[in-house]
Design a protein around this motif. Structure first.
Motif, mmCIF file in Angstrom:
data_model
loop_
_atom_site.group_PDB
_atom_site.id
_atom_site.type_symbol
_atom_site.label_atom_id
_atom_site.label_comp_id
_atom_site.label_asym_id
_atom_site.label_seq_id
_atom_site.Cartn_x
_atom_site.Cartn_y
_atom_site.Cartn_z
ATOM 1 N N SER A 1 41.623 23.408 97.955
ATOM 2 C CA SER A 1 41.856 23.013 99.352
ATOM 3 C C SER A 1 40.997 23.823 100.305
ATOM 4 C CB SER A 1 43.332 23.202 99.724
ATOM 5 O OG SER A 1 44.137 22.219 99.138
ATOM 6 N N THR A 2 40.382 24.884 99.791
ATOM 7 C CA THR A 2 39.537 25.739 100.620
ATOM 8 C C THR A 2 38.065 25.418 100.372
ATOM 9 O OG1 THR A 2 39.464 27.498 98.953
ATOM 10 C CG2 THR A 2 41.268 27.573 100.544
ATOM 11 N N HIS A 3 37.203 25.995 101.204
ATOM 12 C CA HIS A 3 35.756 25.843 101.040
ATOM 13 C C HIS A 3 35.312 26.434 99.701
ATOM 14 C CE1 HIS A 3 31.481 26.008 101.971
ATOM 15 N NE2 HIS A 3 31.481 27.282 101.622
ATOM 16 N N PRO A 4 34.433 25.763 98.936
ATOM 17 C CA PRO A 4 33.692 24.542 99.268
ATOM 18 C C PRO A 4 34.302 23.266 98.713
ATOM 19 C CG PRO A 4 32.666 25.597 97.409
ATOM 20 C CD PRO A 4 33.841 26.467 97.777
ATOM 21 N N GLY A 5 35.528 23.322 98.201
ATOM 22 C CA GLY A 5 36.182 22.100 97.770
ATOM 23 C C GLY A 5 36.384 22.019 96.275
ATOM 24 N N GLY A 6 36.584 20.770 95.808
ATOM 25 C CA GLY A 6 37.053 20.534 94.453
ATOM 26 C C GLY A 6 35.975 20.473 93.406
ATOM 27 N N GLY A 7 36.422 20.122 92.200
ATOM 28 C CA GLY A 7 35.577 20.173 91.028
ATOM 29 C C GLY A 7 35.790 21.488 90.305
ATOM 30 N N VAL A 8 35.464 21.508 89.011
ATOM 31 C CA VAL A 8 35.615 22.747 88.235
ATOM 32 C C VAL A 8 34.393 23.614 88.542
ATOM 33 C CG1 VAL A 8 35.985 23.732 85.959
ATOM 34 C CG2 VAL A 8 36.906 21.483 86.491
ATOM 35 N N MET A 9 34.489 24.316 89.663
ATOM 36 C CA MET A 9 33.373 25.058 90.239
ATOM 37 C C MET A 9 33.617 26.559 90.211
ATOM 38 S SD MET A 9 31.916 24.781 94.170
ATOM 39 C CE MET A 9 32.092 23.017 94.164
ATOM 40 N N GLY A 10 34.829 26.967 90.543
ATOM 41 C CA GLY A 10 35.166 28.387 90.582
ATOM 42 C C GLY A 10 34.835 29.083 91.881
ATOM 43 N N ALA A 11 34.056 28.427 92.758
ATOM 44 C CA ALA A 11 33.634 29.085 93.995
ATOM 45 C C ALA A 11 34.795 29.428 94.923
ATOM 46 C CB ALA A 11 32.596 28.231 94.721
ATOM 47 N N PRO A 12 35.803 28.557 95.105
ATOM 48 C CA PRO A 12 36.925 28.976 95.963
ATOM 49 C C PRO A 12 37.617 30.233 95.461
ATOM 50 C CG PRO A 12 36.958 26.598 95.664
ATOM 51 C CD PRO A 12 35.935 27.134 94.709
ATOM 52 N N GLY A 13 37.829 30.345 94.146
ATOM 53 C CA GLY A 13 38.454 31.535 93.599
ATOM 54 C C GLY A 13 37.593 32.775 93.787
ATOM 55 N N TYR A 14 36.298 32.618 93.597
ATOM 56 C CA TYR A 14 35.352 33.724 93.799
ATOM 57 C C TYR A 14 35.373 34.191 95.249
ATOM 58 C CZ TYR A 14 30.752 35.982 94.251
ATOM 59 O OH TYR A 14 29.731 36.851 94.529
ATOM 60 N N ASN A 15 35.255 33.250 96.170
ATOM 61 C CA ASN A 15 35.211 33.597 97.591
ATOM 62 C C ASN A 15 36.515 34.247 98.053
ATOM 63 O OD1 ASN A 15 32.657 32.481 97.693
ATOM 64 N ND2 ASN A 15 33.322 30.561 98.606
ATOM 65 N N ALA A 16 37.646 33.705 97.582
ATOM 66 C CA ALA A 16 38.938 34.277 97.972
ATOM 67 C C ALA A 16 39.066 35.712 97.473
ATOM 68 C CB ALA A 16 40.078 33.420 97.420
ATOM 69 N N ALA A 17 38.638 35.973 96.245
ATOM 70 C CA ALA A 17 38.698 37.338 95.711
ATOM 71 C C ALA A 17 37.842 38.278 96.548
ATOM 72 C CB ALA A 17 38.231 37.342 94.253
#
Length: 539
Positions: free
Chosen positions: A502-518
């Protein structure tokens, strides 16, 4: 009772990515997952005799290589097997193959139209330019344009420099691209219907929009950015199914000392004096932590796990109006042998990739019309894949697993909840379409798992069955995702963060939202981020 530094709600891939980085930073992290297994929408489960299913997500492309390196995922068993391409099967018995190799792809287009083959070079160049603009933003926190904080100003200047590097014509093309329909965009390049249908597919997957809806050109970009072994636009299978990604993340996390609790459904976030202090589980247990990260979507987090009284009224209003609008279903099939598609030449590589049976943009749009009327599509778009053609670990010799991603499938059927009879009729629609192109297909079926938005919400926690935890429309991107003023993974509750799609940059099995949040959590705790690839931001 053990108190953790961080409690992560949900063992999906973004939650695990965030947990891995935080644990490696020296924090003590616990992941709580309601199911008896981790993975969320990226799971592999053996539901048929000796056949593994990729139950929801089914292909790997967007997962960030920086994360794979940082967390040493290959050391924990992750292997991605790239496939060459696929095919669109046409109603007249023909086919259009697709290839990973640009020049072979172009020659295939030339079988239908020399003009379209020439246009493909221009099309690929223009879309790649858009990828190069957006890719550096994936692993950076979206700036708040109304903030005067140095970080936000610095990020806005970074964006301004990228825009400033464009010519007036390039800027015009970019703004049009982000707002136009995939149908209109493709009309500017191609004349052949099957070619346009093939390329339009990536503009509608997972989205409650049709190919003629404004904004779907960007969704194409979201899928085009895939990367396997450094090859932009390439797609591949995770060996062992998509659950291999989350199993590797889980192993990396636990190797660093992290704790995972499965069968631990969260009932609510514990909040005292406006600060998150952990979670209360449905069984009555509590898991305490200084901070809480929610991998659940924004609606599930703030409308179900948090008492609305703890939140600003305006924030709740915006969350309630965040667009989910699930549009997808999934049919997983165990097969007693490889299906035959007579349209494909003997030995054709295409059966190892994605198979599509919708050969015109108009057919896709009509499928969307059914969704708007509250029905699953009578003539659906299918993204059908047989990973076992390249990955023998998912089934015994001679047996195969077929994954069918389906558009369009509404969250409710003509305004009412799904029933088992609806689910079975939906599955029959899917099987009937495949059987039209593959004689004897029904006779090969050993077992099926059918997932409508009802199952996706109940089993995976995806509100309305939206696979991206919220639509990827322009009004829900960057600093608007999920809510203006709260697009940097924090929330109105101190110590409560979001780390899901639900956060930037969005969906797909990307991992970027988890990385950015950390990264944001470590910044708030004033802890170093030296173990993270330097892709996050400029300050």
């Amino acid at each position: 009772m053990k108190k953790y530094d961080v409690v992560v709600i949900g063992g999906g891939h973004n939650g695990l990515v965030a947990a891995c980085y935080l644990q490696r930073a020296g924090l003590q992290v616990a992941v709580v997952e309601k199911n008896d297994w981790v993975g969320g929408a990226a799971t592999s489960r053996k539901l048929a005799d000796e056949v593994f299913y990729s139950n929801c997500s089914y292909v790997c492309s967007l997962f960030r290589p920086e994360i794979m390196r940082d967390l040493e995922l290959p050391r924990f068993g992750l292997q991605i097997v790239a496939y060459e391409g696929g095919a669109v099967l046409t109603r007249d018995g023909g086919y259009l193959s697709s290839y990973r190799d640009h020049h072979r792809h172009r020659r295939e287009f030339a079988r239908y139209s020399a003009r379209d083959a020439e246009a493909y070079d221009r099309y690929a160049r223009d879309v790649t330019r858009q990828c190069r603009f957006i890719q550096p933003l994936l692993m950076r926190t979206a700036p708040d344009p109304f903030s005067l904080r140095p970080r936000d100003i610095g990020e806005l200047l970074f964006l301004a420099r990228k825009v400033g590097d464009m010519s007036a014509a390039e800027f015009s093309r970019t703004t049009r691209f982000w707002t136009m329909s995939i149908s209109d965009f493709l009309d500017e390049y191609f004349e052949t219907e099957v070619i346009k249908a093939y390329l339009a597919i990536s503009g509608i997957i997972g989205t409650a929009l049709g190919p003629m809806s404004p904004g779907t050109a960007y969704v194409l970009l979201h899928h085009y950015m895939g990367e396997v072994d450094g090859s932009v636009g390439a797609w591949g299978y995770a060996r062992g199914g998509m659950g291999a990604i989350t199993q590797a993340l889980s192993a990396s996390f636990q190797a660093a000392g992290g704790d995972i609790r499965t069968g631990a459904e969260v009932d609510s976030v514990i909040i005292r004096n406006g600060e998150a202090e952990g979670v209360a589980l449905a069984n009555g247990d509590e898991v305490r932590g200084r901070l809480v990260l929610s991998n659940a979507d924004v609606k599930r987090t703030f409308l179900k796990l948090v008492d609305e009284k703890q939140l600003p009224e305006r924030f709740v209003h915006r969350v309630k109006h965040f667009k989910m609008r699930g549009s997808s279903g999934k049919v997983n099939i165990a097969l007693d042998g490889l299906p035959d598609f007579p349209a494909l030449p003997p030995g054709c590589h295409s059966i190892k990739g994605d198979l599509h049976f919708t050969d015109t943009v108009e057919r896709i749009e009509r499928a969307y019309d059914d969704w708007k009327d509250g029905r699953w599509s009578a003539d659906p778009f299918l993204d059908a894949m047989i990973p076992t053609t390249l990955d023998p670990t998912m089934a015994p010799p001679g047996k195969h697993f077929m994954s069918c991603f389906v558009q369009y499938c509404p969250p409710k059927v003509e305004g009412r909840d799904w029933t088992d009879a609806d689910r079975d009729a939906f599955a029959e629609t899917v099987i009937s379409q495949i059987a039209d192109y593959s004689p004897g297909f029904r006779d090969r079926i050993l077992h099926m798992e059918v997932r409508t938005p009802r199952e996706l919400e109940a089993e995976v926690g995806l509100t309305e069955g939206n696979i991206f935890q919220g639509e990827l429309t322009f009004d829900q991107l960057l600093f608007n995702r999920p809510v203006p003023g709260y697009a940097q993974y924090r929330s109105p509750v101190k110590g409560l963060y979001l780390c899901g799609s639900s956060t930037h940059p969005g969906g797909g099995v990307m991992g970027a939202p988890g990385y950015n949040a950390a990264a944001e959590v470590l910044r708030d705790l004033k802890l170093p981020r030296t173990h993270m690839s330097p892709a996050h931001d400029i300050l």
